[in-house]
Scaffold this active site. Structure first.
Site, PDB file in Angstrom:
ATOM      1  N   PRO A 162       0.822  -1.214   0.000  1.00 38.35           N
ATOM      2  CA  PRO A 162       0.000   0.000   0.000  1.00 38.35           C
ATOM      3  C   PRO A 162       0.857   1.267   0.000  1.00 38.35           C
ATOM      4  CG  PRO A 162      -0.659  -1.512   1.749  1.00 38.35           C
ATOM      5  CD  PRO A 162       0.650  -1.990   1.217  1.00 38.35           C
ATOM      6  N   GLU A 163       0.625   2.141  -0.943  1.00 42.38           N
ATOM      7  CA  GLU A 163       1.282   3.445  -0.948  1.00 42.38           C
ATOM      8  C   GLU A 163       0.176   4.484  -1.056  1.00 42.38           C
ATOM      9  OE1 GLU A 163       4.980   3.751  -2.809  1.00 42.38           O
ATOM     10  OE2 GLU A 163       5.357   1.612  -2.787  1.00 42.38           O
ATOM     11  N   ARG A 201      14.762  -0.927   3.913  1.00 40.98           N
ATOM     12  CA  ARG A 201      13.902  -1.362   2.813  1.00 40.98           C
ATOM     13  C   ARG A 201      14.784  -1.880   1.682  1.00 40.98           C
ATOM     14  NH1 ARG A 201      10.965  -1.016   6.291  1.00 40.98           N
ATOM     15  NH2 ARG A 201       9.154   0.324   6.615  1.00 40.98           N
ATOM     16  N   LYS A 213      -0.311   8.176   3.585  1.00 44.27           N
ATOM     17  CA  LYS A 213      -0.659   6.763   3.671  1.00 44.27           C
ATOM     18  C   LYS A 213      -1.609   6.484   4.829  1.00 44.27           C
ATOM     19  CE  LYS A 213       3.671   5.140   3.210  1.00 44.27           C
ATOM     20  NZ  LYS A 213       4.607   4.004   3.055  1.00 44.27           N
TER      21      LYS A 213
END
Ligand SMILES: [Zn+2]
Length: 260
Positions: free
Chosen positions: A2-3, A247, A51
């Site tokens: 999800p972004e 990340r 977000k």
């Protein structure tokens, strides 16, 4: 993953299903909010903020974040859910629909006038009406950290996640380790906004302009595969503001040369 674009679509779906209706089912399955009951209140709006998702119900705001696995689904009342019941974190039902949130994070209920306690730290949001490109560029230009880390920091720009950061840096020809403060941040912001707005209404995000599975990314998830532009093998490492925030980072060493 999800972004900002995913959250934008989720908020739009929830708003269409719930806004203007009275809440008839309400259940938050997280310890910190389990006693909150908003039945009888009217859903005023559901909006995205970076977000984060804000459902304004009566005088309160139900805040949630999708993190890595979260999803909101909308069902007709009584329909079978497509994800397991034990992953449900929130249910907001009206007479005509149930919104069910699975694997949500950061669930809070606050008075609407105190939303800024939860989202006031966020930088400009490229999908919001009050988007401010100059302010986003100003914040990035003050950040000495690797540009990949700076782009993910929601205090600089709200809405870009790891897929965007990777794809955006490829398109701009920037090595992920370039300090944000020495990058052309205005151009970076402009390209990023174009990407996230183009993907806003699409179910399958694309960065290459191609819509076929396996052809939508330049570098993300393509370690060891040839760069689509120059054929050099795409490399992978990890970067993060802290060890817990690392990340996966993908880049083409030829198209995105490290500056000296
Ligand atoms: Zn390349």
């Amino acid at each position: 993953m999800p972004e900002g674009d995913t959250v934008f679509r989720a908020a739009h779906r929830l708003h269409a299903a719930l806004a203007g209706h009275e809440v008839v089912r309400f259940d938050l399955r997280v310890p910190q909010a389990a006693t909150v009951d908003l039945r009888g209140e009217t859903v005023r709006s559901v909006i995205p903020r970076g977000k984060h998702l804000l459902a304004r119900i009566g005088g309160l705001t139900l805040h949630s974040h999708l993190k890595m696995e979260g999803e909101w689904h909308v069902y007709p009342p009584g329909a079978r859910w497509r994800r397991p019941a034990h992953t449900v974190r929130a249910i907001v039902g009206v007479a005509t629909a149930d919104a069910v949130g699975f694997d949500l994070a950061m669930i809070d209920v606050v008075p609407t006038e105190r939303e800024d306690d939860l989202v006031g730290h966020l930088g400009p949001d490229p999908l919001a009406a009050d988007w401010d490109a100059v302010e986003a560029a100003r914040r990035l230009a003050l950040d000495d950290r690797p540009v990949h880390v700076a782009l993910l920091d929601q205090r600089n720009v709200a809405g870009f996640g790891n897929v965007y950061a990777n794809e955006l840096l490829f398109v701009r020809g920037l090595a992920p380790t370039t300090p944000a403060s020495s990058a052309d941040v205005a151009a970076l912001v402009e390209t990023g906004v174009r990407m996230i707005r183009a993907n806003r209404d699409r179910a399958a995000r694309t960065f290459t302009g191609e819509d076929r599975r396996g052809r939508r990314m330049w570098v993300y998830g393509r370690a060891g595969a040839p760069c689509r532009r120059c054929g050099t093998l795409v490399r992978e490492t990890s970067l993060g503001a802290a060890p817990t925030a690392e990340r996966n980072v993908f880049w083409c060493p030829r198209c995105q040369p490290a500056s000296l």
